[in-house]
Write a protein that holds these residues in place. Sequence first.
Motif, PDB file in Angstrom:
ATOM      1  N   ASP A   1       0.844  -1.190   0.000  1.00  0.00           N
ATOM      2  CA  ASP A   1       0.000   0.000   0.000  1.00  0.00           C
ATOM      3  C   ASP A   1       0.884   1.246   0.000  1.00  0.00           C
ATOM      4  N   PRO A   2       0.861   2.039  -1.079  1.00  0.00           N
ATOM      5  CA  PRO A   2       1.730   3.225  -1.131  1.00  0.00           C
ATOM      6  C   PRO A   2       1.383   4.253  -0.060  1.00  0.00           C
ATOM      7  N   THR A   3       0.124   4.284   0.375  1.00  0.00           N
ATOM      8  CA  THR A   3      -0.263   5.221   1.433  1.00  0.00           C
ATOM      9  C   THR A   3       0.458   4.891   2.726  1.00  0.00           C
ATOM     10  N   LEU A   4       0.551   3.591   3.044  1.00  0.00           N
ATOM     11  CA  LEU A   4       1.262   3.168   4.243  1.00  0.00           C
ATOM     12  C   LEU A   4       2.754   3.436   4.108  1.00  0.00           C
ATOM     13  N   SER A   5       3.297   3.220   2.918  1.00  0.00           N
ATOM     14  CA  SER A   5       4.719   3.501   2.688  1.00  0.00           C
ATOM     15  C   SER A   5       5.040   4.962   2.985  1.00  0.00           C
ATOM     16  N   LEU A   6       4.204   5.871   2.501  1.00  0.00           N
ATOM     17  CA  LEU A   6       4.446   7.293   2.721  1.00  0.00           C
ATOM     18  C   LEU A   6       4.228   7.667   4.190  1.00  0.00           C
TER      19      LEU A   6
ATOM     20  N   LEU B   1      13.260  16.253   3.796  1.00  0.00           N
ATOM     21  CA  LEU B   1      13.700  17.482   4.454  1.00  0.00           C
ATOM     22  C   LEU B   1      12.527  18.408   4.761  1.00  0.00           C
ATOM     23  N   SER B   2      11.560  18.487   3.854  1.00  0.00           N
ATOM     24  CA  SER B   2      10.396  19.349   4.092  1.00  0.00           C
ATOM     25  C   SER B   2       9.597  18.858   5.288  1.00  0.00           C
ATOM     26  N   CYS B   3       9.426  17.552   5.381  1.00  0.00           N
ATOM     27  CA  CYS B   3       8.698  16.971   6.506  1.00  0.00           C
ATOM     28  C   CYS B   3       9.466  17.206   7.810  1.00  0.00           C
ATOM     29  N   TYR B   4      10.755  16.964   7.775  1.00  0.00           N
ATOM     30  CA  TYR B   4      11.624  17.168   8.951  1.00  0.00           C
ATOM     31  C   TYR B   4      11.570  18.620   9.417  1.00  0.00           C
TER      32      TYR B   4
ATOM     33  N   LEU C   1      14.787   6.148   0.619  1.00  0.00           N
ATOM     34  CA  LEU C   1      13.852   6.983  -0.128  1.00  0.00           C
ATOM     35  C   LEU C   1      12.958   6.101  -1.003  1.00  0.00           C
ATOM     36  N   ILE C   2      11.914   6.691  -1.552  1.00  0.00           N
ATOM     37  CA  ILE C   2      10.996   5.975  -2.448  1.00  0.00           C
ATOM     38  C   ILE C   2      11.008   6.716  -3.775  1.00  0.00           C
ATOM     39  N   ALA C   3      11.630   6.122  -4.766  1.00  0.00           N
ATOM     40  CA  ALA C   3      11.828   6.803  -6.052  1.00  0.00           C
ATOM     41  C   ALA C   3      10.516   7.338  -6.607  1.00  0.00           C
ATOM     42  N   GLY C   4      10.524   8.645  -6.903  1.00  0.00           N
ATOM     43  CA  GLY C   4       9.359   9.279  -7.494  1.00  0.00           C
ATOM     44  C   GLY C   4       8.260   9.639  -6.526  1.00  0.00           C
ATOM     45  N   ALA C   5       8.365   9.186  -5.268  1.00  0.00           N
ATOM     46  CA  ALA C   5       7.294   9.438  -4.303  1.00  0.00           C
ATOM     47  C   ALA C   5       7.796  10.082  -3.025  1.00  0.00           C
ATOM     48  N   TRP C   6       9.026   9.773  -2.650  1.00  0.00           N
ATOM     49  CA  TRP C   6       9.586  10.302  -1.394  1.00  0.00           C
ATOM     50  C   TRP C   6      11.075  10.488  -1.592  1.00  0.00           C
ATOM     51  N   GLU C   7      11.418  11.669  -2.100  1.00  0.00           N
ATOM     52  CA  GLU C   7      12.807  11.985  -2.388  1.00  0.00           C
ATOM     53  C   GLU C   7      13.417  12.781  -1.230  1.00  0.00           C
ATOM     54  N   ALA C   8      14.671  13.156  -1.384  1.00  0.00           N
ATOM     55  CA  ALA C   8      15.380  13.837  -0.300  1.00  0.00           C
ATOM     56  C   ALA C   8      14.676  15.113   0.136  1.00  0.00           C
TER      57      ALA C   8
END
Length: 325
Positions: free
Chosen positions: A122-127, A259-262, A248-255
């Motif tokens: 589930d990509p939602t859970l991954s994110l 950093l923005s979340c952090y 990281l998750i290519a195309g979905a969760w990059e560096a």
Amino acid sequence: MSGADDAAIAALVRHWRPDTEVTRIERHFAGASSDIWMVDAVVSGAEWPLVVRMPALTLADGGLAREFDLLRVLADTVVPVPEAYLIDASGRFLGRPAMLIERVAGVADRKVHGTGASRPSDPTLSLARARAVANALADIHHVDPTTLPLPPADADPARSAIDAIDAQIRRHEREAMPELRLAMLWLRENAPPAPERRALVHGDFRPANLMIDGSRITAVLDWEFSHIGDPAADIGWYLTPYYRADHLIAGAWEAEDFLSCYEARLGAFADRAAIRFWSIHAMVRLAAIALASLDAFRAGESMRIMPSAEFVVGPLLATLAEEAA
């Protein structure tokens, strides 16, 4: 139970609680800096899942007693850590210092964001997991460093780290590695100034040292490299190119997503230039850890053996080439 150390491990557990019945001891082969055993115990009719952890003498930068004290303090913060029950600082039971801690729910998998078995479909859970990891690091860096049982920060964390890693490489390498000499030159020429804000630095923050249950971080493990210093060191370690596929998750969760979340969680800006320095320092440090691990294995101080330091040379040289370009 099986293994030559079972009786000693059981004795260590009973030293904590004499009325404990040890029902299972299982060696856990994970990581290069510690020997770990999973222990099932029954105390007054209740089941207690435990962990016995014994760091290799040459690989832990800090003392086990300091780590034990740190866990006790962090238990009163928002940072999730296992409860620390007992420390045998003298090595009375296992021949080396060891500690007994809580075994928490979840899975520690270095490839949880990449191709590991723990990565959800589930990509939602991954994110959600990825955001939880970034938030956990921000929470670590938000802890007031003056409340912690750790030495004061070095005046210049980057320069001190360069000197320490250079000394470690020279101490453990069996033959000169020119690639690492080149990297050391780059580090010395690109060291960032001392940060305005010092923070608690975990020192090895990555999914392999996080217990993840669903989308929750249930515990941050392995604090033996913790210190007060530049928070960019943890970020650079996490975002180093060598770990890109795992963290990281290519195309979905990059560096930049990380950093923005952090930054949103911490409420402060993360210095990109400092992070770049620490991300390259991380690869040199990985090579140094590999060299030290081989020496510890040769000396009989650890039953874990890592690959040759050459495993990180390719990514390191590629990153330095990008910098030069």
